[in-house]
Design an enzyme around this catalytic site. Structure first.
Site, PDB file in Angstrom:
ATOM      1  CG  HIS A   1      80.804  25.375  65.652  1.00  0.00           C
ATOM      2  ND1 HIS A   1      81.208  26.443  66.189  1.00  0.00           N
ATOM      3  CD2 HIS A   1      81.224  25.337  64.428  1.00  0.00           C
ATOM      4  CE1 HIS A   1      81.912  26.878  65.409  1.00  0.00           C
ATOM      5  NE2 HIS A   1      82.033  26.261  64.242  1.00  0.00           N
TER       6      HIS A   1
ATOM      7  CG  HIS B   1      85.388  33.895  61.030  1.00  0.00           C
ATOM      8  ND1 HIS B   1      85.848  32.982  61.813  1.00  0.00           N
ATOM      9  CD2 HIS B   1      84.149  33.734  60.925  1.00  0.00           C
ATOM     10  CE1 HIS B   1      85.036  31.992  61.818  1.00  0.00           C
ATOM     11  NE2 HIS B   1      84.085  32.258  61.289  1.00  0.00           N
TER      12      HIS B   1
ATOM     13  CE  LYS C   1      87.572  30.525  68.489  1.00  0.00           C
ATOM     14  NZ  LYS C   1      88.016  29.547  67.441  1.00  0.00           N
TER      15      LYS C   1
ATOM     16  CE1 TYR D   1      79.261  28.582  57.434  1.00  0.00           C
ATOM     17  CE2 TYR D   1      80.907  30.198  57.508  1.00  0.00           C
ATOM     18  CZ  TYR D   1      80.030  29.257  58.289  1.00  0.00           C
ATOM     19  OH  TYR D   1      80.172  28.837  59.323  1.00  0.00           O
TER      20      TYR D   1
ATOM     21  NE  ARG E   1      81.067  30.687  64.659  1.00  0.00           N
ATOM     22  CZ  ARG E   1      81.488  31.934  64.958  1.00  0.00           C
ATOM     23  NH1 ARG E   1      80.368  32.728  65.598  1.00  0.00           N
ATOM     24  NH2 ARG E   1      82.270  32.527  64.457  1.00  0.00           N
TER      25      ARG E   1
ATOM     26  NE  ARG F   1      84.216  31.719  67.665  1.00  0.00           N
ATOM     27  CZ  ARG F   1      84.437  32.839  67.056  1.00  0.00           C
ATOM     28  NH1 ARG F   1      84.107  33.822  67.946  1.00  0.00           N
ATOM     29  NH2 ARG F   1      85.103  33.214  66.178  1.00  0.00           N
TER      30      ARG F   1
END
Length: 178
Positions: free
Chosen positions: A139, A165, A64, A174, A142, A40
Protein backbone atom coordinates in the site's frame (compact mmCIF):
# COMPACT_ATOMS: atom_id res chain seq x y z
CA UNK A 1 -0.10 8.58 4.29
CA UNK A 2 3.47 7.46 4.37
CA UNK A 3 5.18 7.27 1.01
CA UNK A 4 8.60 6.56 -0.44
CA UNK A 5 10.81 9.04 -2.21
CA UNK A 6 11.42 8.65 -5.91
CA UNK A 7 15.01 7.72 -5.03
CA UNK A 8 13.74 4.91 -2.77
CA UNK A 9 11.56 3.60 -5.60
CA UNK A 10 14.51 3.74 -8.01
CA UNK A 11 16.64 1.79 -5.50
CA UNK A 12 13.90 -0.86 -5.23
CA UNK A 13 13.88 -1.29 -9.00
CA UNK A 14 17.70 -1.37 -9.17
CA UNK A 15 17.89 -4.17 -6.61
CA UNK A 16 15.00 -6.09 -8.19
CA UNK A 17 16.65 -5.89 -11.65
CA UNK A 18 19.70 -7.76 -10.37
CA UNK A 19 17.72 -11.01 -10.07
CA UNK A 20 17.58 -12.34 -13.63
CA UNK A 21 15.88 -15.61 -12.67
CA UNK A 22 12.35 -16.30 -13.89
CA UNK A 23 10.97 -15.37 -10.48
CA UNK A 24 13.12 -12.24 -10.41
CA UNK A 25 11.79 -11.11 -13.78
CA UNK A 26 8.23 -11.77 -12.63
CA UNK A 27 8.82 -9.84 -9.41
CA UNK A 28 10.24 -6.86 -11.26
CA UNK A 29 7.25 -6.53 -13.59
CA UNK A 30 4.88 -6.88 -10.61
CA UNK A 31 6.69 -4.03 -8.82
CA UNK A 32 6.62 -1.85 -11.92
CA UNK A 33 2.93 -2.52 -12.60
CA UNK A 34 1.96 -1.81 -9.03
CA UNK A 35 3.92 1.43 -8.88
CA UNK A 36 3.10 2.89 -12.32
CA UNK A 37 -0.61 2.13 -12.09
CA UNK A 38 -1.26 2.71 -8.39
CA UNK A 39 -3.32 -0.46 -8.21
CA UNK A 40 -4.03 -2.26 -4.97
CA UNK A 41 -2.14 -5.47 -4.24
CA UNK A 42 -5.30 -7.58 -4.62
CA UNK A 43 -5.96 -5.96 -8.00
CA UNK A 44 -2.42 -6.81 -9.08
CA UNK A 45 -2.52 -10.43 -7.94
CA UNK A 46 -5.89 -11.04 -9.61
CA UNK A 47 -4.86 -9.75 -13.05
CA UNK A 48 -5.33 -12.08 -15.97
CA UNK A 49 -3.66 -11.93 -19.36
CA UNK A 50 -6.92 -10.70 -20.89
CA UNK A 51 -6.71 -7.58 -18.71
CA UNK A 52 -3.70 -6.41 -20.70
CA UNK A 53 -4.78 -4.44 -23.75
CA UNK A 54 -1.62 -4.25 -25.85
CA UNK A 55 -3.17 -2.44 -28.82
CA UNK A 56 -4.40 0.47 -26.72
CA UNK A 57 -1.62 0.36 -24.07
CA UNK A 58 -4.03 -0.09 -21.19
CA UNK A 59 -4.63 -2.46 -18.34
CA UNK A 60 -8.17 -3.20 -17.13
CA UNK A 61 -8.39 -3.43 -13.39
CA UNK A 62 -11.18 -5.13 -11.51
CA UNK A 63 -11.43 -2.95 -8.41
CA UNK A 64 -13.38 -2.96 -5.20
CA UNK A 65 -17.08 -3.79 -5.29
CA UNK A 66 -16.84 -5.06 -8.87
CA UNK A 67 -15.92 -1.70 -10.35
CA UNK A 68 -13.61 -1.72 -13.32
CA UNK A 69 -11.23 0.96 -14.49
CA UNK A 70 -8.87 1.31 -17.41
CA UNK A 71 -5.37 2.63 -16.73
CA UNK A 72 -2.91 3.62 -19.44
CA UNK A 73 0.56 2.12 -19.22
CA UNK A 74 3.72 3.44 -20.82
CA UNK A 75 5.10 1.69 -23.89
CA UNK A 76 8.29 0.79 -21.98
CA UNK A 77 6.28 -1.01 -19.27
CA UNK A 78 4.07 -2.61 -21.91
CA UNK A 79 7.20 -3.92 -23.66
CA UNK A 80 8.48 -5.38 -20.38
CA UNK A 81 5.06 -6.90 -19.71
CA UNK A 82 4.81 -8.42 -23.19
CA UNK A 83 8.29 -9.91 -22.81
CA UNK A 84 7.27 -11.34 -19.42
CA UNK A 85 4.10 -12.89 -20.89
CA UNK A 86 5.82 -14.37 -23.94
CA UNK A 87 8.91 -15.67 -22.17
CA UNK A 88 8.71 -16.01 -18.39
CA UNK A 89 5.00 -16.75 -18.02
CA UNK A 90 5.08 -19.00 -21.09
CA UNK A 91 7.73 -21.18 -19.45
CA UNK A 92 5.42 -21.56 -16.44
CA UNK A 93 2.53 -22.53 -18.74
CA UNK A 94 4.71 -25.00 -20.65
CA UNK A 95 5.66 -26.67 -17.37
CA UNK A 96 2.42 -26.51 -15.38
CA UNK A 97 -0.44 -26.00 -17.84
CA UNK A 98 -2.65 -23.24 -19.17
CA UNK A 99 -4.03 -20.54 -16.90
CA UNK A 100 -5.57 -17.11 -17.30
CA UNK A 101 -3.63 -15.65 -14.36
CA UNK A 102 -0.97 -13.10 -15.24
CA UNK A 103 1.16 -14.08 -12.24
CA UNK A 104 0.46 -17.78 -11.68
CA UNK A 105 1.99 -19.98 -9.02
CA UNK A 106 1.39 -23.55 -7.92
CA UNK A 107 -0.16 -23.95 -4.46
CA UNK A 108 -1.07 -27.46 -3.36
CA UNK A 109 -0.73 -28.87 -6.89
CA UNK A 110 -3.18 -26.29 -8.26
CA UNK A 111 -2.42 -23.26 -10.41
CA UNK A 112 -3.56 -20.11 -8.65
CA UNK A 113 -2.74 -16.42 -8.77
CA UNK A 114 0.13 -15.33 -6.56
CA UNK A 115 -1.23 -14.38 -3.14
CA UNK A 116 -1.14 -10.94 -1.58
CA UNK A 117 0.94 -12.37 1.24
CA UNK A 118 3.47 -13.88 -1.16
CA UNK A 119 3.77 -10.57 -3.00
CA UNK A 120 4.33 -8.74 0.29
CA UNK A 121 7.01 -11.25 1.30
CA UNK A 122 8.79 -10.80 -2.04
CA UNK A 123 8.60 -7.02 -1.71
CA UNK A 124 10.01 -7.11 1.82
CA UNK A 125 12.86 -9.38 0.71
CA UNK A 126 13.88 -7.04 -2.12
CA UNK A 127 13.48 -4.04 0.16
CA UNK A 128 15.81 -5.60 2.73
CA UNK A 129 18.44 -6.02 0.00
CA UNK A 130 18.00 -2.34 -0.92
CA UNK A 131 19.11 -1.54 2.63
CA UNK A 132 16.83 1.45 3.07
CA UNK A 133 15.88 2.18 6.65
CA UNK A 134 12.14 2.60 6.11
CA UNK A 135 9.25 0.18 6.29
CA UNK A 136 7.69 -1.04 3.05
CA UNK A 137 4.28 -2.36 2.16
CA UNK A 138 2.33 -2.80 -1.05
CA UNK A 139 0.00 0.00 0.00
CA UNK A 140 2.96 2.32 0.54
CA UNK A 141 3.79 1.81 -3.16
CA UNK A 142 0.25 2.99 -3.95
CA UNK A 143 0.68 6.06 -1.74
CA UNK A 144 4.02 6.74 -3.39
CA UNK A 145 2.43 6.58 -6.83
CA UNK A 146 -0.28 9.06 -5.81
CA UNK A 147 2.17 11.44 -4.14
CA UNK A 148 4.60 11.39 -7.07
CA UNK A 149 1.77 11.92 -9.58
CA UNK A 150 0.53 14.98 -7.69
CA UNK A 151 4.04 16.38 -7.44
CA UNK A 152 4.39 16.04 -11.19
CA UNK A 153 1.19 17.99 -11.80
CA UNK A 154 -1.62 15.42 -12.00
CA UNK A 155 -4.97 16.82 -10.98
CA UNK A 156 -7.06 15.29 -8.22
CA UNK A 157 -9.86 14.18 -10.56
CA UNK A 158 -7.43 12.22 -12.77
CA UNK A 159 -5.81 10.68 -9.72
CA UNK A 160 -9.23 9.75 -8.37
CA UNK A 161 -9.97 7.85 -11.57
CA UNK A 162 -6.56 6.11 -11.61
CA UNK A 163 -6.84 5.00 -7.99
CA UNK A 164 -10.46 3.94 -8.30
CA UNK A 165 -11.83 6.13 -5.50
CA UNK A 166 -15.52 7.01 -5.57
CA UNK A 167 -15.12 10.44 -4.01
CA UNK A 168 -12.45 13.03 -4.68
CA UNK A 169 -12.60 13.88 -0.96
CA UNK A 170 -10.86 10.56 -0.31
CA UNK A 171 -7.76 12.10 -1.87
CA UNK A 172 -7.52 14.80 0.82
CA UNK A 173 -4.93 12.63 2.53
CA UNK A 174 -2.52 13.59 -0.25
CA UNK A 175 -2.72 17.31 0.38
CA UNK A 176 0.69 17.13 2.08
CA UNK A 177 2.05 17.54 -1.44
CA UNK A 178 2.84 21.17 -2.11
Amino acid sequence: PEYLSEQDIEKLFEVAQKDQSLHGKRNLIMFYLMYVTGMRVTELTQLSVSHIQVDSSHVRIDGKRGKQRIIPIAKSILTMLTTYINQVRQQFVDKHGTTQYLFPVVYGKKIRPISRQAFWGILKGIWAKANINKTISPHRLRHSFATHMLRKGANLRSLQMLLGHENVSTLQIYTHVE
